[in-house]
Scaffold this active site. Structure first.
Site, mmCIF file in Angstrom:
data_model
loop_
_atom_site.group_PDB
_atom_site.id
_atom_site.type_symbol
_atom_site.label_atom_id
_atom_site.label_comp_id
_atom_site.label_asym_id
_atom_site.label_seq_id
_atom_site.Cartn_x
_atom_site.Cartn_y
_atom_site.Cartn_z
ATOM 1 N N GLU A 1 0.837 -1.206 0.000
ATOM 2 C CA GLU A 1 0.000 0.000 0.000
ATOM 3 C C GLU A 1 0.871 1.255 0.000
ATOM 4 O OE1 GLU A 1 -3.074 -0.416 -0.703
ATOM 5 O OE2 GLU A 1 -4.262 -1.340 0.890
ATOM 6 N N GLU B 1 -4.885 5.064 0.946
ATOM 7 C CA GLU B 1 -3.684 4.267 1.219
ATOM 8 C C GLU B 1 -3.162 4.587 2.616
ATOM 9 O OE1 GLU B 1 -3.354 1.949 -0.624
ATOM 10 O OE2 GLU B 1 -4.148 2.590 -2.542
ATOM 11 N N HIS C 1 -5.327 2.708 4.997
ATOM 12 C CA HIS C 1 -4.962 1.289 5.006
ATOM 13 C C HIS C 1 -3.670 1.071 5.808
ATOM 14 C CE1 HIS C 1 -7.382 0.749 0.986
ATOM 15 N NE2 HIS C 1 -8.135 1.133 1.996
ATOM 16 N N TYR D 1 -2.735 -0.544 13.265
ATOM 17 C CA TYR D 1 -3.709 -0.865 14.312
ATOM 18 C C TYR D 1 -3.793 -2.382 14.533
ATOM 19 C CZ TYR D 1 -8.521 -1.115 16.303
ATOM 20 O OH TYR D 1 -9.635 -1.370 17.061
ATOM 21 N N GLU E 1 -2.906 -3.674 -7.863
ATOM 22 C CA GLU E 1 -4.107 -3.580 -7.026
ATOM 23 C C GLU E 1 -5.226 -4.481 -7.551
ATOM 24 O OE1 GLU E 1 -4.456 0.951 -7.005
ATOM 25 O OE2 GLU E 1 -4.752 0.493 -4.889
ATOM 26 N N GLU F 1 -10.322 -0.761 -2.772
ATOM 27 C CA GLU F 1 -9.534 -1.197 -3.934
ATOM 28 C C GLU F 1 -10.372 -1.174 -5.214
ATOM 29 O OE1 GLU F 1 -6.429 -1.322 -3.834
ATOM 30 O OE2 GLU F 1 -6.267 -1.376 -1.659
ATOM 31 N N HIS G 1 -10.102 2.101 -6.511
ATOM 32 C CA HIS G 1 -8.762 2.437 -7.020
ATOM 33 C C HIS G 1 -8.573 1.833 -8.411
ATOM 34 C CE1 HIS G 1 -7.310 2.677 -2.564
ATOM 35 N NE2 HIS G 1 -8.284 3.505 -2.831
#
Ligand SMILES: [Ca+2]
Ligand SMILES: [Ca+2]
Lengths: 351, 351
Positions: free
Chosen positions: B88, B119, B122, B128, B191, B225, B228
């Site tokens: 990413e 991005e 992400h 996280y 992607e 995605e 994208h």
């Protein structure tokens, strides 16, 4: 609670630098070195807002009414729409194509990405205002291109960005200084000072219950600006910390001179374009307000103020910019993104 | 309802181009020419999500338990965290420093800014997950750097981006083709295809009620995605439309060959790293799934499929990727950002 391999973490940590650090296209944020950057990213996203959240009905009614507004009110709004449509674009381009390109630590790229994203939101909010009011965008644009004092403000900032969009050998001290100057001019002079003439005017209208939707969006924008100013300030301070050779006596004087120039240009613009008196404000006090803001920016990066001891002539403006004091201001979805952590981090008290 | 000065609007409209249009640092979105770009921007922001919205308690419990997971399950998660943290970042860098730098119309810059922002989200979501599970990030990183089949996937994409980060004379047809190739490789091959091996594995775990939080975040990521892929597809199609000399027979063959290479690399990666059978899937079908996806991407940009008539062996995966069929999936704040307009625009049915 992060679990880190101690040796590797120390190595990765040491390789993180504002500039000339480990170059990587991968996004390994850990170990975080510039934790202010990640904290600021979180604060910024907690402030998330979208233009459609803010109703524009009242603004449209006022705009169409022949009695509720003066020509001066309309002029100020047109100036605001035109100026910020252009200015926010220039800032976003600089953040993306100069600053994010030159910094090397991923957490810095992360927070700069958020900054650029907020410029997008601001551009989108201006589109929303323009289309809601039914303003001819070419009229805004033309006003903008034909007004000399605005053109000069832009030239002042773009001259410190265009040359930096290409390969720049940051091992050389002159180039480090060019980058430092860019951070200072965009963060402290432009977003930090030259935005405040029009911000002050639009919030003055808002105070008179004119353009409640636009006023509200500008208050959100101002809250975002506080974070942009802080981001550029932290970047500059850490850059200087890691590259102390940049921060010579001459260079510091150059920064003070740049701020002097920025303030002069903003005052020219105000005298030329902003009918301060017509809004019931004293022009003298309005110019003093710009001096006051500029000194806060200089002090923020450890430079001497131009007018030591100067007072803020508009404490009501500070109140109005300080969103945290007025919780009911937030409605609907925006409230949910407004977390307590972010409220304490953005401190506009001094404005 | 926009009010536009007709002549000026036509002039401004004509000056808008994918590349080599009117160069401006200002952000005058109006008149909108690439309305798909602004619509996509709105769809994307309607899908806004933040990692902290998704609870990770159950995932953490499973991760710590000695009975609930197999080593294979853990391995897949580690691969997912490591691969996407890097991938990413590579995509975001390319979008910001190659694509956004080369396009000229403001509405394209706006939607590319949103892409880059996602991005960021992400990357933040991976941080996280890593920190919630207490995974050692250097372990992810090391796995990632030492695995040959991943390294090859990355080299495949970065070789079409690094050379484009500097001045590129887009008047020359070879350079236009380099840009077109970049859009194809990143959007359709990387992607659009090479992300799907790991996506499929992680959603297989999710189907077995393993890692519900991570699975949910990957479903949001997949939805992003889709946009994208669509963004890069539209950009490529409009670039070709405005510069038809790019789209020669040889060039089209080169694109098909690149997709063949991308598929081979993804299959090598799957054979090498993804224990497909251990999750109860047939490896043959899993590889067929990649072929199936790749053909959808080729058809999307008007190229012939490599395996005409190939079927999707995993209809359940299509279901799982298709968020709109499962409204209850969304909880809390995310629902509010999920507007009907966005639901119809993202169509993952064919996956
Ligand atoms: Ca800004
Ligand atoms: Ca992506």
């Amino acid at each position: 609670t992060f679990v880190l391999d101690k040796d590797k973490a120390e190595e990765a940590f040491a390789a993180k630098k504002i500039i000339l650090g480990r170059e990587t296209m991968t996004f390994n944020l850990l170990p975080l070195k510039y934790s202010w950057a990640y904290d600021l990213y979180r604060t910024m996203k907690a402030n998330h807002w979208e233009p459609e959240d803010i109703p524009m009905q009242k603004d449209v009614e006022q705009w169409r009414s022949s009695s509720e507004l003066s020509e001066v009110d309309r002029w100020i709004i047109m100036m605001g729409l035109g100026y910020f449509s252009a200015a926010e674009g220039i800032v976003g381009d600089n953040i993306i194509h100069v600053v994010r390109e030159l910094v090397t630590a991923p957490e810095l790229k992360l927070v700069l990405g958020r900054h650029a994203h907020e410029e997008n939101i601001h551009a989108d909010s201006l589109l929303y205002m323009i289309s809601s009011l039914g303003v001819n965008p070419h009229e805004c644009e033309a006003m903008f291109e034909q007004i000399d004092t605005i053109r000069k403000k832009n030239e002042f900032v773009t001259k410190t960005s265009l040359g930096l969009r290409r390969d720049l050998d940051l091992h050389q001290i002159e180039n480090k200084q060019l980058f430092a100057k860019n951070l200072f001019v965009f963060g402290q002079c432009m977003e930090g000072t030259q935005f405040y003439g029009l911000f002050g005017m639009i919030l003055s209208l808002y105070r008179q219950n004119k353009f409640p939707g636009i006023g509200q969006m500008f208050r959100y924008t101002l809250r975002d600006e506080s974070n942009h100013i802080e981001l550029c300030r932290n970047l500059l301070m850490d850059l200087v910390d890691e590259n102390p050779e940049v921060w010579t006596k001459e260079f510091k004087q150059e920064m003070v001179d740049l701020m002097t120039e920025a303030v002069d240009l903003e005052k020219e613009f105000i005298r030329d374009c902003l009918p301060v008196n017509a809004l019931g404000l004293s022009s003298e006090e309005f110019l003093q307000y710009i001096d006051y803001i500029a000194d806060r920016r200089l002090e923020g990066v450890g430079l001497d103020p131009l007018n030591p001891g100067i007072q803020n002539p508009f404490p009501w403006l500070a109140e109005m910019m300080d969103i945290q004091k007025e919780q009911n201001f937030f409605e609907g979805r925006v409230t949910e993104y407004q977390k307590s952590s972010s409220l304490s981090a953005v401190d506009d008290d001094e404005l």
